[in-house]
Scaffold this active site. Structure first.
Site, PDB file in Angstrom:
ATOM      1  N   CYS A 185      -6.603  13.117   7.057  1.00  0.00           N
ATOM      2  CA  CYS A 185      -7.238  13.551   5.290  1.00  0.00           C
ATOM      3  C   CYS A 185      -8.031  13.667   5.032  1.00  0.00           C
ATOM      4  O   CYS A 185      -7.602  14.663   3.592  1.00  0.00           O
ATOM      5  CB  CYS A 185      -6.239  11.980   5.213  1.00  0.00           C
ATOM      6  SG  CYS A 185      -7.226  10.835   4.890  1.00  0.00           S
ATOM      7  N   CYS A 231      -9.646   3.306   9.798  1.00  0.00           N
ATOM      8  CA  CYS A 231      -9.054   3.982   8.128  1.00  0.00           C
ATOM      9  C   CYS A 231      -8.459   1.631   7.941  1.00  0.00           C
ATOM     10  O   CYS A 231      -8.404   1.022   7.584  1.00  0.00           O
ATOM     11  CB  CYS A 231      -8.597   4.320   7.934  1.00  0.00           C
ATOM     12  SG  CYS A 231      -8.222   4.010   6.291  1.00  0.00           S
ATOM     13  N   SER A 259       5.743   4.987   3.450  1.00  0.00           N
ATOM     14  CA  SER A 259       5.545   3.181   2.487  1.00  0.00           C
ATOM     15  C   SER A 259       6.737   3.336   1.134  1.00  0.00           C
ATOM     16  O   SER A 259       6.142   1.626   1.141  1.00  0.00           O
ATOM     17  CB  SER A 259       4.161   4.120   1.832  1.00  0.00           C
ATOM     18  OG  SER A 259       3.733   4.928   1.087  1.00  0.00           O
ATOM     19  N   GLY A 270       4.051   1.118   5.777  1.00  0.00           N
ATOM     20  CA  GLY A 270       4.860   2.313   6.172  1.00  0.00           C
ATOM     21  C   GLY A 270       4.420   1.916   7.866  1.00  0.00           C
ATOM     22  O   GLY A 270       5.166   3.119   8.114  1.00  0.00           O
ATOM     23  N   ALA A 288       1.287  -1.169  -0.357  1.00  0.00           N
ATOM     24  CA  ALA A 288      -0.302   0.094  -0.073  1.00  0.00           C
ATOM     25  C   ALA A 288       0.979   1.309   0.141  1.00  0.00           C
ATOM     26  O   ALA A 288       2.332   1.443   1.041  1.00  0.00           O
ATOM     27  CB  ALA A 288      -0.971   0.047   0.743  1.00  0.00           C
ATOM     28  N   MET A 289       1.250   1.818  -1.288  1.00  0.00           N
ATOM     29  CA  MET A 289       1.726   3.409  -1.308  1.00  0.00           C
ATOM     30  C   MET A 289       0.556   4.662  -0.947  1.00  0.00           C
ATOM     31  O   MET A 289       0.092   4.745  -1.829  1.00  0.00           O
ATOM     32  CB  MET A 289       2.251   3.244  -2.687  1.00  0.00           C
ATOM     33  CG  MET A 289       3.443   1.824  -2.809  1.00  0.00           C
ATOM     34  SD  MET A 289       4.305   1.326  -4.049  1.00  0.00           S
ATOM     35  CE  MET A 289       5.582   2.939  -4.374  1.00  0.00           C
ATOM     36  N   SER A 290       1.231   5.275  -0.025  1.00  0.00           N
ATOM     37  CA  SER A 290       0.588   5.913  -0.237  1.00  0.00           C
ATOM     38  C   SER A 290       0.749   7.352  -1.262  1.00  0.00           C
ATOM     39  O   SER A 290      -0.378   8.442  -0.906  1.00  0.00           O
ATOM     40  CB  SER A 290       0.145   6.979   1.486  1.00  0.00           C
ATOM     41  OG  SER A 290       1.380   7.052   1.960  1.00  0.00           O
ATOM     42  N   GLY A 291       2.209   7.864  -1.633  1.00  0.00           N
ATOM     43  CA  GLY A 291       2.403   8.628  -2.198  1.00  0.00           C
ATOM     44  C   GLY A 291       3.810   9.251  -1.179  1.00  0.00           C
ATOM     45  O   GLY A 291       4.467  10.109  -0.935  1.00  0.00           O
ATOM     46  N   GLY A 292       3.699   8.672   0.317  1.00  0.00           N
ATOM     47  CA  GLY A 292       4.920   9.154   1.570  1.00  0.00           C
ATOM     48  C   GLY A 292       5.956   8.516   1.361  1.00  0.00           C
ATOM     49  O   GLY A 292       5.886   7.545   0.769  1.00  0.00           O
TER      50      GLY A 292
END
Length: 383
Positions: free
Chosen positions: A217, A118, A30, A142, A23-27
């Site tokens: 968020c 979540c 992760s 992450g 799961a890649m949040s863009g941060g």
């Protein structure tokens, strides 16, 4: 109580190559987690969760799968790592299970934790269920926490090696079956956040310098009270002191939380001149009660909907409890009775609000969590 098993093998079946959905949040966290999983030899696929029907409505740079910018950052990181990448639309599920739950909890006078919800409903339920159906072995995130295999073969959730970055509190809702399919590659590192960023830079990940955000968020401007007002409307009510005297007004009891001090806008100062805090919220008559700090002292609580990271406790026991994501531990005794978790504190604690999660620990091991329903206040001595 048991000793830490942090030295035992971590994660699901670490002795074989796994099919991992990262799961890649863009941060940065992760992205580094996905890179470490791939470097360990696993067959990794990256996925970004689209959690808003209108991504532009979420704050730019928000941490947690919320903006178009985040989606693009995640895709670029996956390209650098050299793994396949997809975007999955879970906006409707997120709205129902997280956003609407958040609003309903505040409307009922409770204080929820949307990150915990979540993890429970989205990342390790909807996402994990879909991953397993597609043949993946594990979901990688992450988070700073550690999954270890106990001497009896059961998997346990433990605090991260670095307590300063530990995120096990928001993962306390995971059961053993979910832990069997969870990978947290950052949990066993003692690297500082600066060192994680340096690792990302060495790997060529552009998110290395991307700032973190710790706000909710789905609240674009960080104004929780304004967000709730838009969803619940305004309703003027009274702010009362402990004697029932009216000392101010508000535009919605849902905009307050137990233990709150700032933003009360009281028209009458306390007789002793000391600050006053929110003691109680009553959605039934739309009132907020305020009083001195010592009136917040809580000696015990009852919590509902317990979830166990393994076998439930067999009887009363001594543990430590954490009441906030970045809060300190406090010694407690706890037992499960009639489906409820009953917790007694060794010393009074403050700022305990219904709706929050209480997470129990046995050493570094996460025993489980439950949602606070009621609290017992210490008796105040009056002159």
């Amino acid at each position: 109580m048991t000793d830490s098993t942090a030295a035992l093998p971590t994660g699901p079946s670490p002795d074989r190559r796994l099919r991992v959905l990262a799961a890649m949040s863009g941060g940065v966290d992760s992205a580094v987690a996905a890179a470490r999983a791939a470097e360990a030899g696993h067959d990794v696929t990256g996925v970004h969760l689209a959690l808003s029907a209108n991504p532009q409505s979420f704050r730019t740079g928000a941490r947690g799968c919320c903006t178009l910018e985040d989606s693009r950052d995640a895709r670029r990181a996956a390209d650098v790592i050299g793994i396949p990448f997809y975007v999955w639309d879970l906006a409707e599920r997120f709205k129902a299970d997280v956003v609407e739950d958040f609003v309903a909890e505040y409307e009922a006078g409770r204080t929820p934790n949307p990150c915990l919800r979540c993890n429970e409903k989205i990342k390790f339920a909807a996402l994990l269920d879909k991953a397993l159906a597609l043949g993946f072995d594990a979901v990688c995130t992450g988070h700073y926490a550690t999954v270890v295999v106990g001497a009896d073969g059961h998997r346990e959730l433990h605090r991260a090696s670095d307590a300063a970055k530990d995120q096990s509190y928001v993962l306390g809702v995971l059961d053993e079956q979910q832990l069997a399919h969870a990978l947290f590659p950052l949990g066993d590192t003692r690297a500082t956040k600066e060192e994680i960023r340096a690792e990302a830079e060495r790997r060529g990940l552009a998110v290395a310098k991307k700032p973190d955000s710790h706000d909710i968020c789905f609240i674009a401007d960080g104004d929780t009270q304004g967000f709730l007002a838009r969803h619940l409307g305004t309703a003027e009510g009274d702010i009362l002191d402990e004697t029932g005297e009216r000392v101010g007004t508000h535009t919605g009891a849902y905009g307050y939380t137990v233990g709150q001090r700032k933003g009360l806008r009281l028209g009458h100062p306390a007789p002793d001149g000391k600050p006053r805090y929110v003691l109680d919220i009553s959605p039934v008559d739309n009132t907020v009660t305020v009083g001195p700090a010592e009136a917040l002292d809580v000696t015990a609580l009852t919590a509902i909907r317990p979830r166990w990271c393994g076998t439930p406790p067999a009887g009363p026991g001594a543990y430590t409890a954490q009441l906030r994501a970045h809060g300190a531990e406090t010694p407690v005794t706890a037992e499960l009775a009639d489906g409820e978790l009953r917790v007694a504190f060794a010393a009074p604690v403050r700022g305990v609000a219904p709706g929050q999660a209480v997470v129990l620990y046995d050493g570094t091991r996460v025993v489980g969590s439950a949602t606070i329903a009621t609290t017992t206040r210490a008796v105040r001595a009056r002159g």
